[in-house]
Design a protein around this motif. Structure first.
Motif, mmCIF file in Angstrom:
data_model
loop_
_atom_site.group_PDB
_atom_site.id
_atom_site.type_symbol
_atom_site.label_atom_id
_atom_site.label_comp_id
_atom_site.label_asym_id
_atom_site.label_seq_id
_atom_site.Cartn_x
_atom_site.Cartn_y
_atom_site.Cartn_z
ATOM 1 N N TRP A 29 3.672 5.627 -5.824
ATOM 2 C CA TRP A 29 3.462 5.719 -7.273
ATOM 3 C C TRP A 29 2.554 6.897 -7.596
ATOM 4 C CZ3 TRP A 29 5.242 4.463 -11.828
ATOM 5 C CH2 TRP A 29 4.432 4.730 -12.940
ATOM 6 N N PHE A 30 1.456 7.013 -6.859
ATOM 7 C CA PHE A 30 0.476 8.049 -7.168
ATOM 8 C C PHE A 30 0.911 9.438 -6.699
ATOM 9 C CE2 PHE A 30 -2.126 4.277 -7.842
ATOM 10 C CZ PHE A 30 -2.602 4.576 -9.108
ATOM 11 N N THR A 31 2.065 9.535 -6.042
ATOM 12 C CA THR A 31 2.663 10.839 -5.742
ATOM 13 C C THR A 31 3.898 11.063 -6.620
ATOM 14 O OG1 THR A 31 3.946 9.948 -3.886
ATOM 15 C CG2 THR A 31 1.793 10.928 -3.375
ATOM 16 N N GLN A 32 3.991 10.284 -7.701
ATOM 17 C CA GLN A 32 5.015 10.445 -8.739
ATOM 18 C C GLN A 32 6.417 10.036 -8.306
ATOM 19 O OE1 GLN A 32 3.888 11.290 -11.880
ATOM 20 N NE2 GLN A 32 1.924 11.108 -10.861
ATOM 21 N N ASP B 78 0.822 -1.207 0.000
ATOM 22 C CA ASP B 78 0.000 0.000 0.000
ATOM 23 C C ASP B 78 0.860 1.264 0.000
ATOM 24 O OD1 ASP B 78 -2.101 -1.766 0.024
ATOM 25 O OD2 ASP B 78 -2.766 -1.285 2.051
ATOM 26 N N PHE B 79 1.989 1.222 0.710
ATOM 27 C CA PHE B 79 2.911 2.351 0.701
ATOM 28 C C PHE B 79 3.466 2.561 -0.713
ATOM 29 C CE2 PHE B 79 7.254 4.101 1.988
ATOM 30 C CZ PHE B 79 6.779 5.391 2.170
ATOM 31 N N ALA C 177 8.225 7.035 -8.650
ATOM 32 C CA ALA C 177 8.266 5.701 -9.250
ATOM 33 C C ALA C 177 9.394 4.847 -8.681
ATOM 34 C CB ALA C 177 8.407 5.813 -10.767
ATOM 35 N N VAL C 178 10.552 5.430 -8.461
ATOM 36 C CA VAL C 178 11.700 4.668 -7.962
ATOM 37 C C VAL C 178 11.382 4.090 -6.580
ATOM 38 C CG1 VAL C 178 14.108 4.822 -7.245
ATOM 39 C CG2 VAL C 178 13.366 5.940 -9.355
ATOM 40 N N ALA C 179 10.870 4.925 -5.680
ATOM 41 C CA ALA C 179 10.533 4.449 -4.337
ATOM 42 C C ALA C 179 9.372 3.467 -4.378
ATOM 43 C CB ALA C 179 10.209 5.627 -3.422
ATOM 44 N N ALA C 180 8.435 3.664 -5.292
ATOM 45 C CA ALA C 180 7.317 2.727 -5.421
ATOM 46 C C ALA C 180 7.832 1.335 -5.782
ATOM 47 C CB ALA C 180 6.327 3.225 -6.473
ATOM 48 N N VAL C 181 8.695 1.264 -6.781
ATOM 49 C CA VAL C 181 9.258 -0.027 -7.185
ATOM 50 C C VAL C 181 9.996 -0.668 -6.011
ATOM 51 C CG1 VAL C 181 11.023 -1.090 -8.661
ATOM 52 C CG2 VAL C 181 9.343 0.476 -9.650
ATOM 53 N N GLN C 182 10.788 0.097 -5.295
ATOM 54 C CA GLN C 182 11.526 -0.450 -4.151
ATOM 55 C C GLN C 182 10.577 -1.021 -3.098
ATOM 56 O OE1 GLN C 182 14.869 -1.013 -3.579
ATOM 57 N NE2 GLN C 182 13.912 -2.187 -1.932
ATOM 58 N N ASN C 183 9.478 -0.353 -2.855
ATOM 59 C CA ASN C 183 8.559 -0.827 -1.827
ATOM 60 C C ASN C 183 7.699 -1.997 -2.290
ATOM 61 O OD1 ASN C 183 8.711 0.755 0.847
ATOM 62 N ND2 ASN C 183 9.143 2.225 -0.776
ATOM 63 N N PHE C 184 7.439 -2.114 -3.590
ATOM 64 C CA PHE C 184 6.817 -3.352 -4.081
ATOM 65 C C PHE C 184 7.782 -4.515 -3.852
ATOM 66 C CE2 PHE C 184 4.084 -0.634 -6.951
ATOM 67 C CZ PHE C 184 2.896 -0.928 -6.291
ATOM 68 N N TRP C 185 9.093 -4.273 -4.085
ATOM 69 C CA TRP C 185 10.094 -5.313 -3.810
ATOM 70 C C TRP C 185 10.129 -5.642 -2.328
ATOM 71 C CZ3 TRP C 185 11.471 -8.697 -7.016
ATOM 72 C CH2 TRP C 185 11.688 -8.397 -8.353
ATOM 73 N N ASN C 186 9.966 -4.648 -1.465
ATOM 74 C CA ASN C 186 9.917 -4.910 -0.023
ATOM 75 C C ASN C 186 8.751 -5.844 0.311
ATOM 76 O OD1 ASN C 186 12.102 -3.210 0.332
ATOM 77 N ND2 ASN C 186 10.890 -1.493 1.099
ATOM 78 N N ALA C 187 7.594 -5.591 -0.299
ATOM 79 C CA ALA C 187 6.436 -6.468 -0.079
ATOM 80 C C ALA C 187 6.740 -7.886 -0.528
ATOM 81 C CB ALA C 187 5.219 -5.922 -0.824
ATOM 82 N N LEU C 188 7.429 -8.009 -1.655
ATOM 83 C CA LEU C 188 7.758 -9.337 -2.186
ATOM 84 C C LEU C 188 8.849 -10.021 -1.376
ATOM 85 C CD1 LEU C 188 7.436 -8.393 -5.914
ATOM 86 C CD2 LEU C 188 6.036 -10.085 -4.695
ATOM 87 N N THR C 189 9.670 -9.253 -0.677
ATOM 88 C CA THR C 189 10.658 -9.846 0.225
ATOM 89 C C THR C 189 9.949 -10.524 1.392
ATOM 90 O OG1 THR C 189 12.317 -8.226 -0.398
ATOM 91 C CG2 THR C 189 12.653 -9.346 1.699
#
Length: 126
Positions: free
Chosen positions: A12-15, A6-7, A17-29
């Motif tokens: 992503w919706f606050t533009q 969710d973070f 993108a780099v941090a969004a991708v990193q946090n999707f990876w955190n979820a997948l970790t």
């Protein structure tokens, strides 16, 4: 994984993108089988590349993320629609058409009209 996911969406919706991708990876970790994170990671990578927010190679990474989501859940029509969109963005019309034909055969109601040209996010309202 939901908190990271969710973070990442909020980023992503606050533009960011780099941090969004990193946090999707955190979820997948936390949970490598979290298909919602794989789907949205793929969208962030692909759209990020398309919008110039991420390196162009991120588009191919997005396709791979969606392939992983499909591998884990072949019954989710959204993942199939999204891979069609990203494959089209990547210029791989052959693979996009193959995925679209699969969608039409297996999920006809999800494949009405034209093939998608945009990625759709997966999230739950709370």
């Amino acid at each position: 994984e939901e908190i990271w996911h969710d973070f990442a969406l909020a980023l992503w919706f606050t533009q960011d993108a780099v941090a969004a991708v990193q946090n999707f990876w955190n979820a997948l970790t936390v949970n490598p089988l979290h298909t919602k994170s794989l789907n949205n990671l793929g969208c962030a990578q692909g759209l990020g590349a398309a919008f110039g927010l991420l390196p162009s190679a991120s588009l191919r990474s997005g396709v791979e993320s969606l392939r992983n989501a499909i591998h884990l859940d072949q019954t989710n029509a959204l993942y199939w629609r999204n891979i069609v969109a990203l494959l089209r963005m990547a210029g791989d019309e052959g693979a996009a058409n193959e995925a679209w034909m699969h969608l039409q055969a297996v999920f006809p109601s999800a494949a009405e009209g034209e093939p998608p040209s945009d990625c759709s996010w997966e999230f739950n309202f709370r």
